[in-house]
Design a protein around this motif. Structure first.
Motif, PDB file in Angstrom:
ATOM      1  N   ASP A 117      27.106  53.638  52.830  1.00 28.36           N
ATOM      2  CA  ASP A 117      27.048  52.485  51.936  1.00 28.36           C
ATOM      3  C   ASP A 117      28.222  51.556  52.170  1.00 28.36           C
ATOM      4  O   ASP A 117      29.326  51.796  51.712  1.00 28.36           O
ATOM      5  CB  ASP A 117      27.021  52.940  50.477  1.00 28.36           C
ATOM      6  N   SER A 171      30.660  50.509  49.335  1.00 27.90           N
ATOM      7  CA  SER A 171      31.566  51.388  48.605  1.00 27.90           C
ATOM      8  C   SER A 171      32.994  51.244  49.105  1.00 27.90           C
ATOM      9  O   SER A 171      33.216  50.985  50.284  1.00 27.90           O
ATOM     10  CB  SER A 171      31.134  52.838  48.759  1.00 27.90           C
ATOM     11  N   VAL A 231      33.153  57.336  42.951  1.00 28.21           N
ATOM     12  CA  VAL A 231      31.950  56.876  42.262  1.00 28.21           C
ATOM     13  C   VAL A 231      31.675  57.747  41.042  1.00 28.21           C
ATOM     14  O   VAL A 231      31.416  57.257  39.941  1.00 28.21           O
ATOM     15  CB  VAL A 231      30.734  56.901  43.219  1.00 28.21           C
TER      16      VAL A 231
END
Lengths: 338, 338
Positions: free
Chosen positions: A75, A78, A255
């Motif tokens: 990702d 991120s 996260v």
DNA sequence: GTGAAAGCGCTAACAT
DNA sequence: ATGTTAGCGCTTTCAC
């Protein structure tokens, strides 16, 4: 807005300089031993005048060396990937390599597709932060001869170079710290483990630390969903199950920590008093929340850099070196949340 | 670790399928009108068997269409760039384009170098988050025929498509909000403006809002350095200069907000009571600090997406369309800090 | 519907 | 020290 001049090629340079294109090619490739000083000088002059730039597609096609590497992250949005990519970028730059980047959103199909299309572009090597679902595929790719370095997430250590955080060590440190602070119950909070090596290893590290350090049984809490509802229920379950004990959360990445902290705030739970919290990833904001969150600081930038170094080693020194696991130290940063 | 098979090319496919390579090429390019159903079927079969993949370097060299775009950001490690890139990546993917990414660290020399080397790779277009120091250079590049879209930071609106946040509007909204909350002095905090269009425009917006909305004179505080010392002195100056008035900070981006919040915390200044704060960039953590920070939420992902859409428009619809300024709405998110 | 042939802009034997 | 020549793996006229 019209093109001012047709594309200048090596032939134009050769003609104007009064030499053959071979000599120009030699010049471009720094083989100055094979030409007179005046040829060299003349060529440099003509290139300047004509504003000539070699076509890299043609060079790569012929020479089979594109000087590009491919990077596949899970990702790109991120913070982890972002810093990793910065390390990769900066380091590639120093080696004179360019970077193609794609982001898979942890979709194995995309991972395969992107890797194939990078190979179609003749990237010289690959750095992959894999979903963990393409082990056979990656193996097959490696067999065709392209060097692959795994960033952060391990699969088969005998097959691939892997660069990552030494999180086993880190986890032990964190758990010792929690013990010292008097926590008697520690829950493992993570996104779904799936086949993601890093998450699985971290769970293993946590389990071992439960046994060796805290002498408690492991409890794991998986964020199957990131809905407010779900995370709140997860926290409540953790609390209910551990009654009056002194409880702490061990969160496996930034996260997860973020979602937990948001949920705690909604539930009006305070740390460290209601629950302690300690997690991996020393992101900017972790020092700003409450009295700061205790974290393990991952050297993501350095992971990126080491991936590139290892790839360059393979490319230029020894394509057949035995795969290595490179684990980088991380640091426990103690703050108010524990 | 030895290469299992030699590189298989269009010629191999042609031979095995019993047709000419022209036909294979037609097949690869979807020109099925020019072949019989059985040729088509046979070819697809052979490609499958041989595991054939066309060499993109060769395709691009010949066809002059690489299906790659180049992206130049100022700092790939920043959340802004990271989300922007995600938007760009995802959107390119839908168009079947690949992405080459570089990060300049706001160094104009690197910007030039990277752009040139991407052009050497024959990227079809460029999305640039420019340092603002290469206006002439970018102009020259554009004149050679490569479409360039500016992401976030404008330079000459008559020359380049520009996609950005509608921050003039946002700033007015923010200032009206501050007025409503009774703030009587508002300081503009920013990283050095340099030639960075976005920062300059934001200062302009702030100035105008001071005049039109708050009827106060503008005060600007520039983070010439990000040392703790420097930022703390800047804050103290802001306080001293505004005595007993109700003071608020207007911060032009997430990075600035972060440094200010850290400094306030070290100085034990509380918001909104000691100083209010409101800034651009709705980063994850802004809702977690204190009672949350009031922010303007920039649609970075959408900026990326729109850059790609505009680039594709230029590439496929109209290379000579007049440059457009595309400004995307942003939202004021009111939280505890004001 | 299909193919032959001529490149795209370079590099690299192999000459001299 | 420099040039000739033959490709790299494709796409694209142009011809049939």
């Amino acid at each position: 807005m019209e093109k001012s001049e047709k594309n200048i090629t090596i032939v134009d340079v050769a003609e104007k300089a009064g030499v053959s294109k071979t000599t120009i090619s030699r010049y471009l490739n720094g083989k100055f031993e094979f030409m007179s000083a005046q040829s060299k000088h003349k060529i440099s002059q003509v290139i300047e005048e004509l504003n000539y730039r070699p076509n890299n597609l043609a060079r790569s096609l012929k020479s089979k060396r594109s000087r590009i590497i491919g990077v596949v992250v899970s990702d790109i949005g991120s913070p982890f990937a972002s810093i990793l990519l910065k390390g990769i970028s900066n380091c590639c730059d120093r080696y004179g390599y360019g970077v193609m980047i794609t982001s898979t959103d942890d979709d194995p199909r995309k991972e395969r597709e992107y890797i194939l299309s990078m190979i179609d572009q003749r990237v010289e090597g690959l750095i992959v932060n894999t979903t963990g679902e393409n082990n056979k595929f990656l193996e097959k790719m490696a067999q065709t001869g392209i060097p692959i370095i795994l960033a952060d997430r391990p699969i088969d250590l005998n097959l691939f170079d892997t660069v990552r955080t030494a999180d086993m060590d880190a986890t032990i440190k964190a758990m010792e710290h929690l013990k010292e602070r008097g926590f008697t119950k520690v829950g493992f909070f993570s996104e779904p483990l799936g086949n993601i090596g890093t998450r699985i290893w971290r769970y293993g590290a946590y389990e071992r630390a439960c046994r060796d350090v805290l002498k408690i049984s492991p409890q794991s809490y998986i964020l199957e969903s990131k809905s407010e509802e779900f995370v709140e229920r997860l926290l409540e379950r953790f609390i209910t199950l551990n009654g009056a004990e002194k409880k702490a959360i061990y969160s496996t990445n930034g996260v997860t920590t973020l979602h937990i902290v948001k949920a705690m705030r909604r539930l009006n739970l305070k740390f460290p008093d209601d629950i302690g919290i300690c997690g991996i990833d020393n992101w900017d904001w972790t020092e700003l929340v409450g009295n700061g969150i205790t974290v393990i600081s991952q050297p993501s930038y350095k992971v990126g850099k080491e991936c590139v170094k290892r790839l360059m080693f393979r490319l230029h020194r020894n394509r057949n070196a035995a795969p290595r696991l490179i684990e980088l130290d991380c640091e426990l940063v103690i703050r108010g949340s524990t």
